[in-house]
Design a protein around this motif. Sequence first.
Motif, PDB file in Angstrom:
ATOM      1  N   THR A   1       0.817  -1.225   0.000  1.00  0.00           N
ATOM      2  CA  THR A   1       0.000   0.000   0.000  1.00  0.00           C
ATOM      3  C   THR A   1       0.845   1.267   0.000  1.00  0.00           C
ATOM      4  OG1 THR A   1      -0.137  -0.151   2.431  1.00  0.00           O
ATOM      5  CG2 THR A   1      -1.925  -1.154   1.133  1.00  0.00           C
ATOM      6  N   GLY A   2       2.165   1.123  -0.057  1.00  0.00           N
ATOM      7  CA  GLY A   2       3.020   2.292  -0.126  1.00  0.00           C
ATOM      8  C   GLY A   2       3.251   2.995   1.192  1.00  0.00           C
ATOM      9  N   ARG A   3       2.976   2.324   2.298  1.00  0.00           N
ATOM     10  CA  ARG A   3       3.184   2.942   3.599  1.00  0.00           C
ATOM     11  C   ARG A   3       4.576   2.594   4.122  1.00  0.00           C
ATOM     12  NH1 ARG A   3      -0.285   1.808   9.166  1.00  0.00           N
ATOM     13  NH2 ARG A   3       0.992   3.134  10.532  1.00  0.00           N
ATOM     14  N   THR A   4       5.224   3.562   4.718  1.00  0.00           N
ATOM     15  CA  THR A   4       6.544   3.332   5.285  1.00  0.00           C
ATOM     16  C   THR A   4       6.418   2.536   6.583  1.00  0.00           C
ATOM     17  OG1 THR A   4       7.332   5.421   4.357  1.00  0.00           O
ATOM     18  CG2 THR A   4       8.652   4.426   6.103  1.00  0.00           C
ATOM     19  N   PRO A   5       7.038   1.346   6.663  1.00  0.00           N
ATOM     20  CA  PRO A   5       6.925   0.547   7.898  1.00  0.00           C
ATOM     21  C   PRO A   5       7.516   1.296   9.089  1.00  0.00           C
ATOM     22  CG  PRO A   5       7.778  -0.776   6.085  1.00  0.00           C
ATOM     23  CD  PRO A   5       7.811   0.659   5.630  1.00  0.00           C
TER      24      PRO A   5
END
Length: 616
Positions: A257-261
């Motif tokens: 989803t393109g979220r930075t972990p």
Amino acid sequence: MPWRYSGTLLLGALLLLFALNALMDTGARVEDVGVQRFDSAWRAVGDGGEEFGPVPMRLPRNCHSRDECEHVYRIRFEHDRTGDGPFALYVPQFTGRIQVALNGVPMADSTLAETSLRQGQGAPQIATVPERLLQPGFNEISVVLSGRLGQGAVGPVFFGPENRLRDDYETAHFLVVGLSRLMDGALLAIGSILLLIWLARRQDQLYLLCATISLSFALTSLAPLIASAFGDFLLMPLNTLRFVAVCLLLPFVWQLTGRTPPVRTRWFLVPGALMMLCFHVLPAAWSMFLLLALFMPLALGLAVLALWQLWRAGVRGRDRTALTLLVAVVVLLALAVRDHLVLSTGVGRAYVLLARFNGPILAFMMGAIVLRGFAEGLSLLEDFNARLRHDVAAARVKLQQAFAREQAQAQRETLAAERMRLMGDLHDGIAGQLVSIVSLSERAQGPVAEEVSRACHSALTDLRLVVDSMEDFGDDLGMMLVAFRDRIQPQLRRSGVRLDWRVHDLPDLPGLTPTLTLGLFRLLQEAVNNAVRHSGSDVVEIESPQQPGQGVRLVVRDHGAGGAQPRRGHYGMENMQRRAVDLGARLIVESDATGTRVIVDLPQRFGAADEAALKG
């Protein structure tokens, strides 16, 4: 809209689920005349005694404890020898390990050909019963159930003609074993491909995560085969990989989803390592306690967080990839509900559980989504390369055109410099000498001096016309003709002839070069000289009548006696015709008692072929 897209996906998935459920309804094919189905049995307890009353044989809790369990079930049935043989015993569904005997003779043992250790179902068992083992009247089937990790269960047992049970066995065996192996092969292929892609794109962890999850589910399914080939010490680590795959779902969703972990991915491998360590170091009871109290809740919590992230990205963020994966998870949960209804309430007659495929199906969907994104990226890259090649080709053409223009400009500048040099040399050299000769002739007396002066004036005028023709007028025909007038008018005045100039508003003629200018000068000069020498007229007219839609027409007219025609030994008319052809123009000579008219129809554009012909 996300709801419309998700509704379409759910509808398609439900239709697929109904079709799959109909396919898995293997039990309907064994409910036939002559086939006996046993849903309950007497269970042996203690030192071989029997528990009062029959015990239902139904998944999933025939045997459930924290320790290894072993139960013995006995089934008594009456057999009629008049039936069609041969006969067979068929156990379509069980978990753990079973051993089946008929009248004390072993018939089937799942431990001899164990193909799957997944929770939910073992490989279906069928055994042909020799006719001599069947007794008239009552016979007894004994089923020994051994639970692995404290869990084991067995479903209904069938007895009947082998030809009526074999088809159902083949179908159930394919769905339980063959289909699993096909999915394992697909997961191994997808995982290997994604791993190779990650090796070429190490900055993108999405491929590594998906490859790890796919390979983990595949290796877990193949654990019995790998352990039998390389040793039982690999059995526990390989089974632990399923838990590792579940723990990696959350970082995979973050990457998808393109979220930075918020934390590094490596920390999600720690629970799997701790679980493996616990099962190797701690006693079985403690290991099972930690599995139920710690590891399973942790995996469930991470899965719930992954679902929440998919919900946010798919529904709120309208990310179709996340929404597709979310719908797939919903369908897999529906499969689990279906299995629960089949096992707990007896809804349907299916003996193949579908929830056991949830993990591999989810990994397959994830791999398919990632590979599709990779394929779409390649397609976009190919389109970009095609556009880039087209743009480069267009830029190359433009550069070639610009280079050609620069070369032409450089050539023009070189020719212009050479013309300036020649013009200077002619003006300062030959023209100066002719002026000196004219000056000396004017000082002298006599007809010879006058003849020499006249010849020098003519030569000087001709030389100045040549010099003027070397001037680059561009496409401006009017300026070129003005230069011709300025040179020819003094010569006519000295001859006592008046020039009547009627040339106005001339258009530009593309392709007018110095070479063509000199040719046109020579043609007009010959026409004017012929009028002066042969017509006897005291007026020479040069005009350009309007011709709408056509090229430029130039007319040189006198009011003499006429009679202009080609003569033997005279080449003026012939030279004029040749120059007109070289110019691509049309020459018409009209001569009568009112005078002579020389008409020159110029083309609308001078071509390169014309200039080449002139140079030739």
